[in-house]
Design a protein around this motif. Structure first.
Motif, PDB file in Angstrom:
ATOM      1  N   SER A 124      43.506  37.839  43.000  1.00  0.00           N
ATOM      2  CA  SER A 124      43.433  39.076  42.209  1.00  0.00           C
ATOM      3  C   SER A 124      42.211  39.035  41.293  1.00  0.00           C
ATOM      4  CB  SER A 124      44.679  39.252  41.339  1.00  0.00           C
ATOM      5  OG  SER A 124      45.839  39.040  42.085  1.00  0.00           O
ATOM      6  N   MET A 125      41.952  37.863  40.708  1.00  0.00           N
ATOM      7  CA  MET A 125      40.798  37.736  39.808  1.00  0.00           C
ATOM      8  C   MET A 125      39.485  37.909  40.579  1.00  0.00           C
ATOM      9  SD  MET A 125      42.131  34.456  37.633  1.00  0.00           S
ATOM     10  CE  MET A 125      40.856  34.415  36.378  1.00  0.00           C
ATOM     11  N   MET A 126      39.433  37.338  41.786  1.00  0.00           N
ATOM     12  CA  MET A 126      38.208  37.445  42.585  1.00  0.00           C
ATOM     13  C   MET A 126      37.976  38.891  43.038  1.00  0.00           C
ATOM     14  SD  MET A 126      38.579  33.796  44.557  1.00  0.00           S
ATOM     15  CE  MET A 126      37.457  34.119  45.893  1.00  0.00           C
ATOM     16  N   ASP A 127      39.058  39.611  43.317  1.00  0.00           N
ATOM     17  CA  ASP A 127      38.917  41.027  43.680  1.00  0.00           C
ATOM     18  C   ASP A 127      38.355  41.827  42.505  1.00  0.00           C
ATOM     19  OD1 ASP A 127      39.887  40.462  46.171  1.00  0.00           O
ATOM     20  OD2 ASP A 127      41.906  41.246  45.818  1.00  0.00           O
ATOM     21  N   LEU A 128      38.852  41.495  41.306  1.00  0.00           N
ATOM     22  CA  LEU A 128      38.336  42.170  40.100  1.00  0.00           C
ATOM     23  C   LEU A 128      36.850  41.873  39.927  1.00  0.00           C
ATOM     24  CD1 LEU A 128      40.971  41.703  37.240  1.00  0.00           C
ATOM     25  CD2 LEU A 128      39.961  43.846  38.016  1.00  0.00           C
ATOM     26  N   HIS A 129      36.495  40.606  40.152  1.00  0.00           N
ATOM     27  CA  HIS A 129      35.080  40.220  40.016  1.00  0.00           C
ATOM     28  C   HIS A 129      34.215  40.950  41.038  1.00  0.00           C
ATOM     29  CE1 HIS A 129      31.467  37.761  40.768  1.00  0.00           C
ATOM     30  NE2 HIS A 129      31.490  37.635  39.461  1.00  0.00           N
ATOM     31  N   ALA A 130      34.736  41.090  42.253  1.00  0.00           N
ATOM     32  CA  ALA A 130      33.966  41.795  43.287  1.00  0.00           C
ATOM     33  C   ALA A 130      33.729  43.248  42.865  1.00  0.00           C
ATOM     34  CB  ALA A 130      34.710  41.729  44.621  1.00  0.00           C
ATOM     35  N   VAL A 158      36.076  37.166  34.331  1.00  0.00           N
ATOM     36  CA  VAL A 158      37.463  37.599  34.504  1.00  0.00           C
ATOM     37  C   VAL A 158      38.354  36.479  33.996  1.00  0.00           C
ATOM     38  CG1 VAL A 158      39.221  38.317  36.163  1.00  0.00           C
ATOM     39  CG2 VAL A 158      36.824  38.929  36.558  1.00  0.00           C
ATOM     40  N   VAL A 159      39.349  36.836  33.232  1.00  0.00           N
ATOM     41  CA  VAL A 159      40.243  35.814  32.698  1.00  0.00           C
ATOM     42  C   VAL A 159      41.690  36.223  32.965  1.00  0.00           C
ATOM     43  CG1 VAL A 159      40.219  36.849  30.373  1.00  0.00           C
ATOM     44  CG2 VAL A 159      40.765  34.453  30.635  1.00  0.00           C
ATOM     45  N   ALA A 160      42.504  35.266  33.403  1.00  0.00           N
ATOM     46  CA  ALA A 160      43.933  35.540  33.630  1.00  0.00           C
ATOM     47  C   ALA A 160      44.699  35.152  32.369  1.00  0.00           C
ATOM     48  CB  ALA A 160      44.451  34.734  34.815  1.00  0.00           C
ATOM     49  N   VAL A 161      45.548  36.029  31.932  1.00  0.00           N
ATOM     50  CA  VAL A 161      46.316  35.770  30.709  1.00  0.00           C
ATOM     51  C   VAL A 161      47.786  36.074  30.962  1.00  0.00           C
ATOM     52  CG1 VAL A 161      44.407  36.271  29.125  1.00  0.00           C
ATOM     53  CG2 VAL A 161      45.898  38.132  29.889  1.00  0.00           C
ATOM     54  N   GLU A 162      48.625  35.557  30.105  1.00  0.00           N
ATOM     55  CA  GLU A 162      50.042  35.939  30.147  1.00  0.00           C
ATOM     56  C   GLU A 162      50.560  36.049  28.725  1.00  0.00           C
ATOM     57  OE1 GLU A 162      52.502  33.088  32.100  1.00  0.00           O
ATOM     58  OE2 GLU A 162      51.863  31.439  30.828  1.00  0.00           O
ATOM     59  N   ARG A 163      51.641  36.791  28.579  1.00  0.00           N
ATOM     60  CA  ARG A 163      52.206  36.962  27.241  1.00  0.00           C
ATOM     61  C   ARG A 163      52.834  35.662  26.758  1.00  0.00           C
ATOM     62  NH1 ARG A 163      52.547  42.156  25.588  1.00  0.00           N
ATOM     63  NH2 ARG A 163      52.056  43.668  27.211  1.00  0.00           N
ATOM     64  N   LEU A 204      39.336  30.499  32.782  1.00  0.00           N
ATOM     65  CA  LEU A 204      38.100  31.252  32.609  1.00  0.00           C
ATOM     66  C   LEU A 204      37.402  31.400  33.944  1.00  0.00           C
ATOM     67  CD1 LEU A 204      36.581  29.706  29.406  1.00  0.00           C
ATOM     68  CD2 LEU A 204      37.461  31.998  29.683  1.00  0.00           C
ATOM     69  N   HIS A 205      36.665  32.432  34.055  1.00  0.00           N
ATOM     70  CA  HIS A 205      35.987  32.662  35.321  1.00  0.00           C
ATOM     71  C   HIS A 205      34.571  33.139  35.021  1.00  0.00           C
ATOM     72  CE1 HIS A 205      35.872  35.122  39.301  1.00  0.00           C
ATOM     73  NE2 HIS A 205      34.895  34.260  39.181  1.00  0.00           N
ATOM     74  N   PRO A 206      33.724  32.233  34.523  1.00  0.00           N
ATOM     75  CA  PRO A 206      32.363  32.649  34.204  1.00  0.00           C
ATOM     76  C   PRO A 206      31.597  33.023  35.475  1.00  0.00           C
ATOM     77  CG  PRO A 206      32.868  30.459  33.339  1.00  0.00           C
ATOM     78  CD  PRO A 206      33.930  30.816  34.324  1.00  0.00           C
ATOM     79  N   SER A 207      30.719  33.954  35.389  1.00  0.00           N
ATOM     80  CA  SER A 207      29.933  34.285  36.582  1.00  0.00           C
ATOM     81  C   SER A 207      28.455  34.411  36.214  1.00  0.00           C
ATOM     82  CB  SER A 207      30.424  35.585  37.198  1.00  0.00           C
ATOM     83  OG  SER A 207      30.012  36.644  36.390  1.00  0.00           O
ATOM     84  N   ALA A 208      27.634  34.308  37.233  1.00  0.00           N
ATOM     85  CA  ALA A 208      26.182  34.361  36.986  1.00  0.00           C
ATOM     86  C   ALA A 208      25.786  35.763  36.569  1.00  0.00           C
ATOM     87  CB  ALA A 208      25.449  33.976  38.252  1.00  0.00           C
TER      88      ALA A 208
END
Ligand code: UTP
Length: 212
Positions: A146-152, A158-163, A208-212
């Protein structure tokens, strides 16, 4: 379309002090959930999401991690000679393909950021994923996918979080969100709030999902 995320870093060089005494001799990342180490689930999530290469950051006393992801030749032969092909196949199923996993040493446990930096030569200039191997996300679609789809779609980080419960916010990284009507945007991030602060926006930072 943004550059595809092909590589993932999994930091696994910490001391695991919160899990002592188990982690005196067993890396925290290899503690089992039923019959597989938690790290195995995380590596499987990465590959199921489309990651092509996983770099695991290890350290002293963590050699068992490399052995776990190797082909256990003697055990395989012994099981097959005994006719236990199902068990041997199950073992092989979780062994990553040759060349799809590598290991880098963090010589001193200098924190998570330093662990990620240690793998910089493996990821080069590409966008990459970071998965922390002490949190398991259960979902129909892998969380990282899901995170990679958001990045695309959007690029950026993109960061995944939960309550989490308000009284627990001081233990975690906390984000505040800006509602956009579509995918939410992070407008603020604090590594750990003081007790009581940030309780109005209780989210737990997982990766964390840092990207170039
Ligand atoms: P944690 O802080 O949860 O792990 O870091 P830890 O340091 O092992 O645990 P405690 O606090 O002593 O109980 C999250 C991930 O980052 C890795 C850890 O192995 C864990 O998977 N990490 C942490 C490193 O790779 N290097 C470090 O210097 C610190």
């Amino acid at each position: 379309m943004h550059q595809k995320v092909r590589k993932a870093i999994i930091p696994a060089a910490g001391f695991g002090t919160r899990m002592l005494p188990a982690t005196k001799s067993v890396p925290k990342e290899l503690l089992p959930i039923v019959d597989r180490p938690i790290l195995d689930y995380i590596v499987a999530e990465a590959f199921a999401s489309g990651i092509e290469h996983v770099a695991i950051v290890t350290g002293r006393m963590k050699g068992a991690i490399e052995d776990y992801f190797d082909h256990a030749f003697e055990v395989d032969v012994s099981l097959r000679n005994a006719g236990k092909h199902g068990l041997a196949d199950r073992m092989a199923q979780y062994t990553p393909a040759a060349g799809s996993i590598s290991f880098v040493r963090q010589q001193q446990a200098r924190g998570l950021g330093h662990a990620v930096w240690t793998a910089r030569q493996i990821v080069g200039d590409e966008p990459f994923a970071v998965l922390l191997p002490d949190m398991l996300m259960v979902a129909d679609e892998p969380c990282l996918k899901s995170m990679m789809d958001l990045h695309a779609r959007h690029g950026g980080n993109v960061v995944a979080v939960e309550r989490c419960a308000p009284e627990e916010t001081h233990k975690f990284g906390i984000v505040s969100l800006q509602s956009t009507g579509g995918d939410p945007l992070v407008e603020g991030l604090v590594e750990k709030t003081g007790a009581g602060r940030g309780a109005e926006q209780p989210f737990h930072l997982r990766a964390l999902h840092p990207s170039a």
